[in-house]
Scaffold this motif. Structure first.
Motif, PDB file in Angstrom:
ATOM      1  N   GLY A   1      -9.405   3.529  11.201  1.00  0.00           N
ATOM      2  CA  GLY A   1      -8.217   4.135  11.808  1.00  0.00           C
ATOM      3  C   GLY A   1      -6.968   3.314  11.527  1.00  0.00           C
ATOM      4  O   GLY A   1      -5.909   3.858  11.147  1.00  0.00           O
ATOM      5  N   ALA A   2      -7.090   1.997  11.694  1.00  0.00           N
ATOM      6  CA  ALA A   2      -5.956   1.138  11.397  1.00  0.00           C
ATOM      7  C   ALA A   2      -5.619   1.166   9.915  1.00  0.00           C
ATOM      8  O   ALA A   2      -4.439   1.111   9.516  1.00  0.00           O
ATOM      9  CB  ALA A   2      -6.248  -0.293  11.843  1.00  0.00           C
TER      10      ALA A   2
ATOM     11  N   GLY B   1       4.433  -9.405   7.750  1.00  0.00           N
ATOM     12  CA  GLY B   1       5.029  -8.555   8.777  1.00  0.00           C
ATOM     13  C   GLY B   1       5.229  -7.119   8.368  1.00  0.00           C
ATOM     14  O   GLY B   1       5.915  -6.372   9.092  1.00  0.00           O
ATOM     15  N   SER B   2       4.667  -6.671   7.256  1.00  0.00           N
ATOM     16  CA  SER B   2       4.798  -5.277   6.820  1.00  0.00           C
ATOM     17  C   SER B   2       3.428  -4.730   6.448  1.00  0.00           C
ATOM     18  O   SER B   2       2.580  -5.451   5.910  1.00  0.00           O
ATOM     19  CB  SER B   2       5.744  -5.164   5.620  1.00  0.00           C
ATOM     20  OG  SER B   2       5.258  -5.920   4.533  1.00  0.00           O
ATOM     21  N   CYS B   3       3.246  -3.446   6.724  1.00  0.00           N
ATOM     22  CA  CYS B   3       1.967  -2.776   6.434  1.00  0.00           C
ATOM     23  C   CYS B   3       1.997  -2.219   5.016  1.00  0.00           C
ATOM     24  O   CYS B   3       2.102  -1.008   4.789  1.00  0.00           O
ATOM     25  CB  CYS B   3       1.701  -1.680   7.441  1.00  0.00           C
ATOM     26  SG  CYS B   3       1.638  -2.246   9.148  1.00  0.00           S
ATOM     27  N   GLY B   4       1.930  -3.124   4.021  1.00  0.00           N
ATOM     28  CA  GLY B   4       1.951  -2.709   2.635  1.00  0.00           C
ATOM     29  C   GLY B   4       0.569  -2.445   2.091  1.00  0.00           C
ATOM     30  O   GLY B   4      -0.394  -2.220   2.828  1.00  0.00           O
ATOM     31  N   LEU B   5       0.496  -2.458   0.770  1.00  0.00           N
ATOM     32  CA  LEU B   5      -0.753  -2.091   0.112  1.00  0.00           C
ATOM     33  C   LEU B   5      -1.857  -3.117   0.394  1.00  0.00           C
ATOM     34  O   LEU B   5      -2.993  -2.752   0.723  1.00  0.00           O
ATOM     35  CB  LEU B   5      -0.497  -1.983  -1.406  1.00  0.00           C
ATOM     36  CG  LEU B   5      -1.672  -1.517  -2.256  1.00  0.00           C
ATOM     37  CD1 LEU B   5      -2.112  -0.118  -1.838  1.00  0.00           C
ATOM     38  CD2 LEU B   5      -1.298  -1.546  -3.732  1.00  0.00           C
ATOM     39  N   ILE B   6      -1.545  -4.395   0.271  1.00  0.00           N
ATOM     40  CA  ILE B   6      -2.566  -5.425   0.503  1.00  0.00           C
ATOM     41  C   ILE B   6      -3.030  -5.399   1.961  1.00  0.00           C
ATOM     42  O   ILE B   6      -4.235  -5.503   2.260  1.00  0.00           O
ATOM     43  CB  ILE B   6      -1.997  -6.812   0.134  1.00  0.00           C
ATOM     44  CG1 ILE B   6      -1.662  -6.860  -1.354  1.00  0.00           C
ATOM     45  CG2 ILE B   6      -2.987  -7.915   0.489  1.00  0.00           C
ATOM     46  CD1 ILE B   6      -0.998  -8.158  -1.786  1.00  0.00           C
ATOM     47  N   THR B   7      -2.101  -5.250   2.889  1.00  0.00           N
ATOM     48  CA  THR B   7      -2.469  -5.216   4.311  1.00  0.00           C
ATOM     49  C   THR B   7      -3.315  -4.003   4.638  1.00  0.00           C
ATOM     50  O   THR B   7      -4.285  -4.093   5.421  1.00  0.00           O
ATOM     51  CB  THR B   7      -1.197  -5.210   5.167  1.00  0.00           C
ATOM     52  OG1 THR B   7      -0.370  -6.327   4.813  1.00  0.00           O
ATOM     53  CG2 THR B   7      -1.538  -5.295   6.639  1.00  0.00           C
ATOM     54  N   SER B   8      -3.004  -2.856   4.055  1.00  0.00           N
ATOM     55  CA  SER B   8      -3.786  -1.642   4.341  1.00  0.00           C
ATOM     56  C   SER B   8      -5.202  -1.738   3.756  1.00  0.00           C
ATOM     57  O   SER B   8      -6.176  -1.280   4.378  1.00  0.00           O
ATOM     58  CB  SER B   8      -3.064  -0.414   3.775  1.00  0.00           C
ATOM     59  OG  SER B   8      -2.936  -0.503   2.368  1.00  0.00           O
ATOM     60  N   ILE B   9      -5.350  -2.362   2.597  1.00  0.00           N
ATOM     61  CA  ILE B   9      -6.695  -2.534   2.033  1.00  0.00           C
ATOM     62  C   ILE B   9      -7.541  -3.446   2.911  1.00  0.00           C
ATOM     63  O   ILE B   9      -8.736  -3.196   3.164  1.00  0.00           O
ATOM     64  CB  ILE B   9      -6.588  -3.084   0.593  1.00  0.00           C
ATOM     65  CG1 ILE B   9      -5.964  -2.036  -0.335  1.00  0.00           C
ATOM     66  CG2 ILE B   9      -7.963  -3.488   0.069  1.00  0.00           C
ATOM     67  CD1 ILE B   9      -5.700  -2.552  -1.742  1.00  0.00           C
ATOM     68  N   ALA B  10      -6.921  -4.518   3.410  1.00  0.00           N
ATOM     69  CA  ALA B  10      -7.653  -5.416   4.313  1.00  0.00           C
ATOM     70  C   ALA B  10      -7.966  -4.732   5.633  1.00  0.00           C
ATOM     71  O   ALA B  10      -9.003  -5.008   6.262  1.00  0.00           O
ATOM     72  CB  ALA B  10      -6.833  -6.676   4.557  1.00  0.00           C
ATOM     73  N   ALA B  11      -7.100  -3.795   6.091  1.00  0.00           N
ATOM     74  CA  ALA B  11      -7.332  -3.112   7.359  1.00  0.00           C
ATOM     75  C   ALA B  11      -8.492  -2.148   7.270  1.00  0.00           C
ATOM     76  O   ALA B  11      -9.206  -1.938   8.269  1.00  0.00           O
ATOM     77  CB  ALA B  11      -6.069  -2.364   7.784  1.00  0.00           C
TER      78      ALA B  11
ATOM     79  N   GLY C   1      -7.734  -6.297  15.861  1.00  0.00           N
ATOM     80  CA  GLY C   1      -8.106  -7.704  15.828  1.00  0.00           C
ATOM     81  C   GLY C   1      -7.437  -8.513  14.752  1.00  0.00           C
ATOM     82  O   GLY C   1      -7.877  -9.639  14.461  1.00  0.00           O
ATOM     83  N   ALA C   2      -6.348  -7.995  14.120  1.00  0.00           N
ATOM     84  CA  ALA C   2      -5.680  -8.730  13.041  1.00  0.00           C
ATOM     85  C   ALA C   2      -4.674  -9.741  13.567  1.00  0.00           C
ATOM     86  O   ALA C   2      -4.113 -10.517  12.779  1.00  0.00           O
ATOM     87  CB  ALA C   2      -4.984  -7.752  12.094  1.00  0.00           C
ATOM     88  N   GLY C   3      -4.375  -9.736  14.849  1.00  0.00           N
ATOM     89  CA  GLY C   3      -3.434 -10.694  15.404  1.00  0.00           C
ATOM     90  C   GLY C   3      -2.080 -10.062  15.721  1.00  0.00           C
ATOM     91  O   GLY C   3      -1.816  -8.883  15.461  1.00  0.00           O
TER      92      GLY C   3
END
Length: 347
Positions: A271-272, A255-265, A190-192
């Motif tokens: 799983g994401a 557009g990259s699955c970095g540290l900030i994006t993974s914490i929000a996921a 659901g992140a878009g």
């Protein structure tokens, strides 16, 4: 006359030299040695049959034997018998040892043939080579664009670092592909669609550009010891490190699955979050490898005596040798001459 017929040695007062025991022993040995010759008659066949010829010492013809010259560092001459004895196999030489030596000789012959083939390829030049990268099948309409053979092009002392750089480029491509998987996981959570779409764009653009812009220059730099290609590599690879650092941080919407994006996921879907965390670890690992290999390449670059002045001289030489540049320069000169002639005719 009776005075002259007397035996002068009969007088006991006079010493008889033949009475010496040493003289008598020599006389007896001489008689024994010559007795066979005295009794031998060459015209008596029966006597020759019954009596053997006197024993004679075996003789050897006086033949000069060649000797080998002394070694360069000095030494003694060696006779052929000594040479053959030194070259003879050891007494414990078995069939297994012979087979082992034969196998080693065959292996050395194969290596010699391989080296001869590579030397012939080097002499043929790049014009006689067929492009072999990327390794595409024969039925594919797109043919390989580059020729790459580290074992042939790169000197032996630099082959290891070039292979590490090639593996680093492959690892960057793998992480970008995993970034697409992470963007897909974020999209399903659901992140878009933003991260997923940009991750595909990054993979399509950065994978070939990184190969052409920094890997090929460093390959050419080690192949021909080119200072200009070293400079190109340092300049482009610095941007590669900056891009990898931004991707490992993972700004929102970047557009990259970095540290900030993974914490929000992790807040949305575990799983994401796990998938994006693996991608983040891949970006961080790539960044560390970039720094390490950049340091090694720079150390090698400084040890070769390269400099900016040398790179500028190589750049000028390459520009002057470039066929397209020469054609453009000749066309511009011809156009200028024609313009001057036209102006002269006008007046």
């Amino acid at each position: 006359m009776s005075k002259f017929e007397d035996n002068p040695f009969s007088d006991p007062a006079i010493d008889n030299p033949f009475a010496d025991p040493a003289v008598q022993q020599v006389a007896r040995s001489t008689n024994n040695a010559t007795r066979g010759l005295d009794d031998y008659n060459p015209f008596d066949g029966q006597q020759n049959a019954n009596q053997p010829l006197p024993a004679q010492q075996p003789t050897q013809p006086a033949i000069m034997q060649a000797v080998s010259p002394p070694p360069a560092g000095g030494g003694q001459y060696t006779r052929p018998s000594q040479q053959s004895q030194s070259q003879a196999p050891p007494p414990n030489f078995t069939t297994a040892d012979f087979q082992e030596l034969k196998k080693r000789q065959e292996e050395l012959e194969r290596k010699a043939e391989e080296l001869a083939r590579r030397e012939a390829e080097l002499r043929a030049g790049s014009a006689g080579r067929r492009n072999n990268w990327p390794p595409l099948p024969a039925f594919c309409p797109i043919q390989p664009c580059f020729y790459q053979d580290i074992n042939v092009d790169i000197p032996l002392e630099f082959q290891r670092i070039v292979r590490h750089l090639y593996h680093l480029w492959m690892f960057h491509s793998l992480v970008l592909a995993l970034n697409i998987v992470g963007g897909m996981a974020l999209m399903f959570s659901g992140a878009g669609f933003t991260v997923f779409g940009l991750s595909i764009l990054y993979f399509i653009l950065l994978t070939p550009f990184s190969f052409i812009c920094w890997y090929r220059p460093i390959y050419k730099a080690f192949r021909s010891d080119s200072s200009f290609n070293f400079m190109v590599f340092f300049f482009i690879f610095l941007f590669q490190m900056i891009i990898t650092l931004v991707q490992s941080i993972g700004f929102s919407g970047g557009g990259s699955c970095g540290l900030i994006t993974s914490i929000a996921a992790f807040r949305e879907n575990v799983g994401a979050g796990i998938v994006t965390l693996l991608v983040t670890i891949g970006f961080i690992t790539s960044l560390v490898a970039d720094v390490m290999l950049m340091t090694k390449v720079h150390r090698i670059y400084r040890s070769t005596g390269a400099s900016i002045a040398k790179a500028q001289a190589e750049f000028t030489t390459e520009i002057l040798r470039n066929q397209h540049v020469q054609t453009a320069a000749s066309s511009a000169a011809a156009a200028a001459v024609n313009a001057q002639i036209a102006n002269a005719n006008r007046y």
